[in-house]
Design an enzyme around this catalytic site. Structure first.
Site, PDB file in Angstrom:
ATOM      1  N   GLU A 281      59.237 -32.183 166.643  1.00 46.54           N
ATOM      2  CA  GLU A 281      59.606 -31.009 167.445  1.00 46.54           C
ATOM      3  C   GLU A 281      60.173 -29.895 166.572  1.00 46.54           C
ATOM      4  O   GLU A 281      61.286 -29.439 166.792  1.00 46.54           O
ATOM      5  CB  GLU A 281      60.697 -31.387 168.461  1.00 46.54           C
ATOM      6  CG  GLU A 281      60.424 -32.551 169.351  1.00 46.54           C
ATOM      7  CD  GLU A 281      61.680 -32.971 170.146  1.00 46.54           C
ATOM      8  OE1 GLU A 281      62.783 -32.469 169.881  1.00 46.54           O
ATOM      9  OE2 GLU A 281      61.538 -33.818 171.041  1.00 46.54           O
ATOM     10  N   GLY A 283      61.077 -26.296 165.289  1.00 48.01           N
ATOM     11  CA  GLY A 283      61.161 -24.965 165.873  1.00 48.01           C
ATOM     12  C   GLY A 283      61.213 -23.920 164.773  1.00 48.01           C
ATOM     13  O   GLY A 283      60.256 -23.187 164.501  1.00 48.01           O
ATOM     14  N   ARG A 284      62.334 -23.941 164.082  1.00 48.61           N
ATOM     15  CA  ARG A 284      62.591 -22.965 163.024  1.00 48.61           C
ATOM     16  C   ARG A 284      61.516 -22.977 161.942  1.00 48.61           C
ATOM     17  O   ARG A 284      61.154 -21.920 161.417  1.00 48.61           O
ATOM     18  CB  ARG A 284      63.950 -23.355 162.423  1.00 48.61           C
ATOM     19  CG  ARG A 284      64.475 -22.524 161.338  1.00 48.61           C
ATOM     20  CD  ARG A 284      65.675 -23.214 160.679  1.00 48.61           C
ATOM     21  NE  ARG A 284      66.599 -23.868 161.578  1.00 48.61           N
ATOM     22  CZ  ARG A 284      67.739 -23.316 162.009  1.00 48.61           C
ATOM     23  NH1 ARG A 284      68.063 -22.114 161.654  1.00 48.61           N
ATOM     24  NH2 ARG A 284      68.550 -23.998 162.803  1.00 48.61           N
ATOM     25  N   ARG A 320      72.949 -14.761 164.817  1.00 46.13           N
ATOM     26  CA  ARG A 320      73.149 -15.871 163.875  1.00 46.13           C
ATOM     27  C   ARG A 320      74.239 -15.601 162.829  1.00 46.13           C
ATOM     28  O   ARG A 320      75.049 -16.480 162.569  1.00 46.13           O
ATOM     29  CB  ARG A 320      71.831 -16.254 163.173  1.00 46.13           C
ATOM     30  CG  ARG A 320      70.722 -16.678 164.145  1.00 46.13           C
ATOM     31  CD  ARG A 320      69.553 -17.376 163.467  1.00 46.13           C
ATOM     32  NE  ARG A 320      69.909 -18.699 163.015  1.00 46.13           N
ATOM     33  CZ  ARG A 320      70.192 -19.030 161.789  1.00 46.13           C
ATOM     34  NH1 ARG A 320      70.092 -18.140 160.814  1.00 46.13           N
ATOM     35  NH2 ARG A 320      70.548 -20.251 161.481  1.00 46.13           N
ATOM     36  N   CYS A 349      80.868  -3.004 170.012  1.00 47.15           N
ATOM     37  CA  CYS A 349      82.317  -2.795 169.916  1.00 47.15           C
ATOM     38  C   CYS A 349      83.052  -4.094 169.655  1.00 47.15           C
ATOM     39  O   CYS A 349      83.826  -4.568 170.493  1.00 47.15           O
ATOM     40  CB  CYS A 349      82.828  -2.151 171.202  1.00 47.15           C
ATOM     41  SG  CYS A 349      81.969  -0.629 171.541  1.00 47.15           S
ATOM     42  N   GLU A 350      82.781  -4.727 168.539  1.00 47.41           N
ATOM     43  CA  GLU A 350      83.459  -5.960 168.130  1.00 47.41           C
ATOM     44  C   GLU A 350      83.467  -5.999 166.615  1.00 47.41           C
ATOM     45  O   GLU A 350      82.435  -5.713 165.990  1.00 47.41           O
ATOM     46  CB  GLU A 350      82.678  -7.202 168.586  1.00 47.41           C
ATOM     47  CG  GLU A 350      82.514  -7.323 170.054  1.00 47.41           C
ATOM     48  CD  GLU A 350      82.915  -8.692 170.589  1.00 47.41           C
ATOM     49  OE1 GLU A 350      83.454  -9.521 169.837  1.00 47.41           O
ATOM     50  OE2 GLU A 350      82.680  -8.891 171.785  1.00 47.41           O
ATOM     51  N   TYR A 378      65.522 -18.321 166.650  1.00 46.34           N
ATOM     52  CA  TYR A 378      66.869 -18.221 167.217  1.00 46.34           C
ATOM     53  C   TYR A 378      67.418 -16.800 167.066  1.00 46.34           C
ATOM     54  O   TYR A 378      68.591 -16.608 166.766  1.00 46.34           O
ATOM     55  CB  TYR A 378      67.802 -19.259 166.567  1.00 46.34           C
ATOM     56  CG  TYR A 378      67.278 -20.664 166.681  1.00 46.34           C
ATOM     57  CD1 TYR A 378      67.173 -21.276 167.920  1.00 46.34           C
ATOM     58  CD2 TYR A 378      66.839 -21.366 165.560  1.00 46.34           C
ATOM     59  CE1 TYR A 378      66.658 -22.560 168.043  1.00 46.34           C
ATOM     60  CE2 TYR A 378      66.317 -22.647 165.674  1.00 46.34           C
ATOM     61  CZ  TYR A 378      66.235 -23.234 166.923  1.00 46.34           C
ATOM     62  OH  TYR A 378      65.721 -24.501 167.043  1.00 46.34           O
TER      63      TYR A 378
END
Ligand code: LLP
Length: 427
Positions: A281, A283-284, A320, A349-350, A378
């Site tokens: 399986e 993904g990346r 990420r 704004c963080e 992702y």
């Protein structure tokens, strides 16, 4: 990149970044920024490389859709022969829309709802990987209502510790929420064997993501093999071994490369010993290196002795770096040769809104394009509308052609589900 994998899908020609034969600037002008760009050549190349490594082994690749559920990417993988691994009703719907049939789909997830289980049963999936005794009871009950007998696997927590990964992406250690604890597997198998509407045909594990070596696969498989023997002895007709995802991607120089040949021999030998079929399986492995995110520089500024490059992409587009301390390579689309040490930040704004911190990077001016590399996995799937920012566009490149495959969201999209005239009811 791993041995034999395509390394030049993203290259500089005449001083400017290209994706395959398409200039990044052309894409940014056509689609706007920020934009995710995916190379079909990379996906094809990686699919063929993994399929070749598994060629001597009865096996099927089930791409983990959670990494990137773009329909164009899903269709490409389907044409190459891939199946998919889904973890929600939404992912199943996306897989079906992309042309996958039930037999091409396996489904996992620690918290499947009754509705999702029913949808999976009705779609006649190849395998539903069950993660707890309580879920087993529910799957059996719903299958009974539907009048089906459902092929299931058990996701087992192999209780393998993995090194070097961010703690959020280690999933197969003792006490994690995923899977059936090793010690409970045989009793749960006996329970399943007594149920009329499930057929236990597989054992599954996923030890974690971005696995630096083959050791976690080896350790996990050894444990799974022991359990397979025990579960067979109590009478389950096991056919599939699912070793999950986790093949690594090199994000920066020195990161682990996927050892496909080693992986192929390891799983191949295990399947021969067990006489079973393999499911993987990843993904990346397919989607990370196929993608870049292009973002345009809005401002430069210095503050308290620090240099800032303020871009039009932020943590809502690519979370990420701020969520996993992930380091993505960053390059100018048209490098000048000058360098700067800066924080590449977004408009959110963080203070936690950054794409790169204290990075020695190409010096860039207002209006320049920056590419954030290995950003196909992702990334878009984890994007949000925080600060009411429309999600970016997605573009697929194939040779000298490109297409916007997901339009940029509009302001209307942001408000589409808000009701103008809510229906207030008395409780
Ligand atoms: N199978 C299962 C059961 C999984 O939980 C995952 C990933 C995969 C397969 C695919 O793993 P991969 O081959 O992509 O490593 N958002 C994080 C990664 C979360 C992985 C979750 N599970 C990140 O950006 O690093």
């Amino acid at each position: 990149m791993g041995k034999g994998l395509l390394t030049n899908a993203y290259s500089y020609r005449d001083g400017a970044l290209h994706c395959e034969d398409v200039p990044a600037e052309t894409i940014a002008i056509a689609a706007g920024t920020p934009v995710f760009v995916y190379s079909a050549a990379v996906v094809r190349d990686r699919y063929r490389a993994l399929a070749a490594a598994l060629s001597g082994t009865p096996s099927r690749i089930h791409y983990s859709l959670k990494a990137n559920g773009n329909r164009a990417l899903l269709s490409l993988l389907r044409e190459l022969g891939s199946g998919v691994d889904v973890v929600s009703g939404g992912e199943l719907a996306k897989a079906i829309r992309a042309g996958y049939r039930g037999e091409d789909v396996i489904c996992g997830g620690v918290g499947k709802t009754a509705r999702e289980i029913r949808e999976a049963i009705q779609a006649r999936l190849k395998l539903i990987n069950v993660e707890s005794r309580a879920e087993l009871d529910l799957v059996n009950a719903i299958a009974g209502e539907v009048g089906a007998t459902v092929p299931i696997g058990f996701r087992v927590n192999p209780e393998v510790a993995i090194a070097n990964a961010h703690e959020y992406i280690a999933t197969g250690s003792r006490g994690h929420k995923f899977g059936i604890p090793r010690g409970d597997v045989v009793a749960t198998a006996q329970a399943a064997l007594a149920m009329p509407h499930v057929r236990l045909v597989g054992l599954d594990m996923h030890v974690g993501s971005q696995l630096a070596t083959l050791d976690p696969y080896r350790d996990g498989l050894r444990r799974l093999e022991g359990l397979i023997g025990e579960v067979r002895r109590v009478g389950a007709p096991l056919r599939y071994v699912d070793v999950g995802g986790g093949l690594p991607v090199a994000y920066v120089a020195g990161d682990p490369e996927p050892d496909l040949d080693g992986f192929g021999s390891l799983v191949g030998e295990a399947m021969r010993r067990l006489d079973m079929e393999l499911i993987v399986e990843p993904g990346r492995f397919f989607s990370a290196a196929c993608g870049v995110m292009l973002t345009r520089v809005l401002y430069r500024k210095s503050s308290g002795g620090k240099e800032y490059v303020i871009a039009d992409a932020g943590m809502n587009d690519l979370i990420r770096p701020s969520h996993y301390d992930a380091v993505h390579r960053v390059t100018a689309v048209r490098p000048t040769g000058r360098r700067v040490t800066a924080d590449l930040v977004g408009p959110i704004c963080e203070t936690g809104d950054f794409l790169a911190l204290d990075r020695d990077m190409d010096d860039v001016a207002v209006g320049d394009l920056v590419a954030v590399h290995e950003a196909g996995a992702y990334s878009y799937v984890m994007a949000s509308n925080y600060n009411a920012r429309p999600r970016a566009a997605e573009v697929m490149v194939d040779g000298h052609r490109f297409a916007v495959v997901t339009a940029r969201e509009t302001y209307d999209d942001l408000m589409r589900l808000e009701l103008d005239d809510p229906n207030w009811r008395d409780a």
